[in-house]
Write a protein that holds these residues in place. Sequence first.
Motif, PDB file in Angstrom:
ATOM      1  N   GLN A  71       0.833  -1.211   0.000  1.00  0.00           N
ATOM      2  CA  GLN A  71       0.000   0.000   0.000  1.00  0.00           C
ATOM      3  C   GLN A  71       0.863   1.255   0.000  1.00  0.00           C
ATOM      4  O   GLN A  71       0.591   2.217  -0.711  1.00  0.00           O
ATOM      5  N   GLN A  72       1.905   1.200   0.820  1.00  0.00           N
ATOM      6  CA  GLN A  72       2.815   2.332   0.945  1.00  0.00           C
ATOM      7  C   GLN A  72       3.450   2.681  -0.404  1.00  0.00           C
ATOM      8  O   GLN A  72       3.462   3.832  -0.830  1.00  0.00           O
ATOM      9  N   LEU A  73       3.961   1.636  -1.053  1.00  0.00           N
ATOM     10  CA  LEU A  73       4.636   1.842  -2.336  1.00  0.00           C
ATOM     11  C   LEU A  73       3.661   2.389  -3.383  1.00  0.00           C
ATOM     12  O   LEU A  73       3.981   3.319  -4.129  1.00  0.00           O
ATOM     13  N   ALA A  74       2.456   1.821  -3.384  1.00  0.00           N
ATOM     14  CA  ALA A  74       1.453   2.269  -4.348  1.00  0.00           C
ATOM     15  C   ALA A  74       1.126   3.742  -4.119  1.00  0.00           C
ATOM     16  O   ALA A  74       0.978   4.517  -5.068  1.00  0.00           O
ATOM     17  N   LYS A  75       1.049   4.110  -2.861  1.00  0.00           N
ATOM     18  CA  LYS A  75       0.725   5.488  -2.505  1.00  0.00           C
ATOM     19  C   LYS A  75       1.823   6.436  -3.004  1.00  0.00           C
ATOM     20  O   LYS A  75       1.544   7.487  -3.585  1.00  0.00           O
ATOM     21  N   GLU A  76       3.056   5.998  -2.776  1.00  0.00           N
ATOM     22  CA  GLU A  76       4.190   6.805  -3.217  1.00  0.00           C
ATOM     23  C   GLU A  76       4.117   7.123  -4.698  1.00  0.00           C
ATOM     24  O   GLU A  76       4.436   8.226  -5.125  1.00  0.00           O
TER      25      GLU A  76
END
Lengths: 422, 212
Positions: free
Chosen positions: B137-142
Amino acid sequence: MRGLTWAALLGVEGAIHAKYEAIDKDTPIPTDRQIEVDIPRCHQYDELLSSPEGHAKFRRVLKAWVVSHPDLVYWQGLDSLCAPFLYLNFNNEALAYACMSAFIPKYLYNFFLKDNSHVIQEYLTVFSQMIAFHDPELSNHLNEIGFIPDLYAIPWFLTMFTHVFPLHKIFHLWDTLLLGNSSFPFCIGVAILQQLRDRLLANGFNECILLFSDLPEIDIERCVRESINLFCWTPKSATYRQHAQPPKPAPDSGGVRSSPCFSSECPDPPKTDLSRESIPLNDLKSEVSPRISAEDLIDLCELTVTGHFKTPTKKTKSSKPKLLVVDIRNSEDFIRGHISGSINIPFSAAFTAEGELTQGPCTAVLQNFKGKVIVIVGHVAKHTAEFAAHLVKMKYPRICILDGGINKIKPTGLLTVPSPQI
Amino acid sequence: MAKQYDVLFRLLLIGDSGVGKTCLLCRFTDNEFHSSHISTIGVDFKMKTIEVDGIKVRIQIWDTAGQERYQTITKQYYRRAQGIFLVYDISSERSYQHIMKWVSDVDEYAPEGVQKILIGNKADEEQKRQVGREQGQQLAKEYGMDFYETSACTNLNIKESFTRLTELVLQAHRKELEGLRTRASNELALAELEEEEGKPDGPANSSKTCWC
């Protein structure tokens, strides 16, 4: 039995066991990960190749190949290529390794270079020309819809069809492949296309790519038979590739060493002047039809033997197809000297605005020869290629062009000059 | 012959070798799952028509070889894509780390405005998990992407993720498509964009070659 026969056909000999033993197959290498990913996906319907023992053997043979070929690298697909050799020599890894190592330079020379794009691009371009040569109608259609070999033929050739067919079909196919030279795979490729011909012709781009993403059952017996037939119709030099394996230097005969000749450039050293010359990839790509060498033309026309009379000297060459040479220079040049038996259809007046052949006695001869090998000869490469492309558009099969044009023939003294009419 | 669809989009699957790109695709198009698909060499294709927002969308999905060296071959297909799946395997930290590299390749070769979506596949392999859900999720958000954890094996989020990317592509092309919804005619379709694209690049004008 087949394993040993193949080994013999590939010229495997010597201390293969000692050599294989000496290769370090244990020290971890960066390629290990990829090999691990690929092995459990490779011909796993087979009991031997899917067994833990099979996986271990796969791993060792592939690693041995990677380690012992520092100038080449592991491309996905090498696993498939290894499979038939491993299967046939399951209890003789050294022989499996030796066969694979002998097979690759012969049929897949430099395909496993880290940067292989020039090799693959040239290969696919020659393949396109082979499709046009053998099946112009199919070639026209595939080109029109943009269904180019890059989209489907890379796994065919990179793995010599081992990624495409199950083992029992590979064995059948390779029994013949191993008897042919490195040009034979082009014929296999055309034979596969021809089996799907009706469906390809009836469909557009989207349907065609779908057809190939799930390749329908191929009758391999028929494929082999047709490949051989196509091979017989293909002039040797039509499949010339500058990135092919350079010919082995002739066995040292005394100290007679010819002056440094870049052997990779001349497939047949004694006759370099009449062999095909390499041209830039973009030029090759722009030509629909293959070029053939002057050497091949002379051979096919049987010009070397007493060329004066039409009476056939011997029937030894009866297997060779008849051909027609079409000289597209203007009539003045043609009269000054031309290839015996050739007809003259000057490029400038050959086609109507609609792209049809203009009517005349020579074009009538051309029409009668439809289906035979037709060699276009000129002195401007672009015109010659254009003329050939026109004929392909008109569904003339077996069209090729003389590499180097008429000037290649001039020095041979084979041009005939009709005596002036009185 | 009338077209069976209103528009045609091209989606591309990229990610490390063995993350399950081909499995995702087969589950989506044929509802089949085989744990040991043969590796993909070069590119492969599948098609499926789905209906999104009342529009029949034919999606042509290009599956690519994961091995890095194949990029010389596969990168030429990036520029034809309107949507891209970036796929990693939740049981492989390495494949997750590589997403950054795949993203930068997309930036380099894909057309501007291409829609992207991040996929963490093999979500059924919980006991082998190396990449946490929140990491994904974090990476996608970035990168400003949507994110799904999927499983081709258990058919988790497959249809959802393909539909989502298709929606994103539709939204991105809304302007061109406006005419389509009002007119029943199939004539004006974004699909027409495709027609010339499949063709090889025109032969580079060869230099003058004369044999004189």
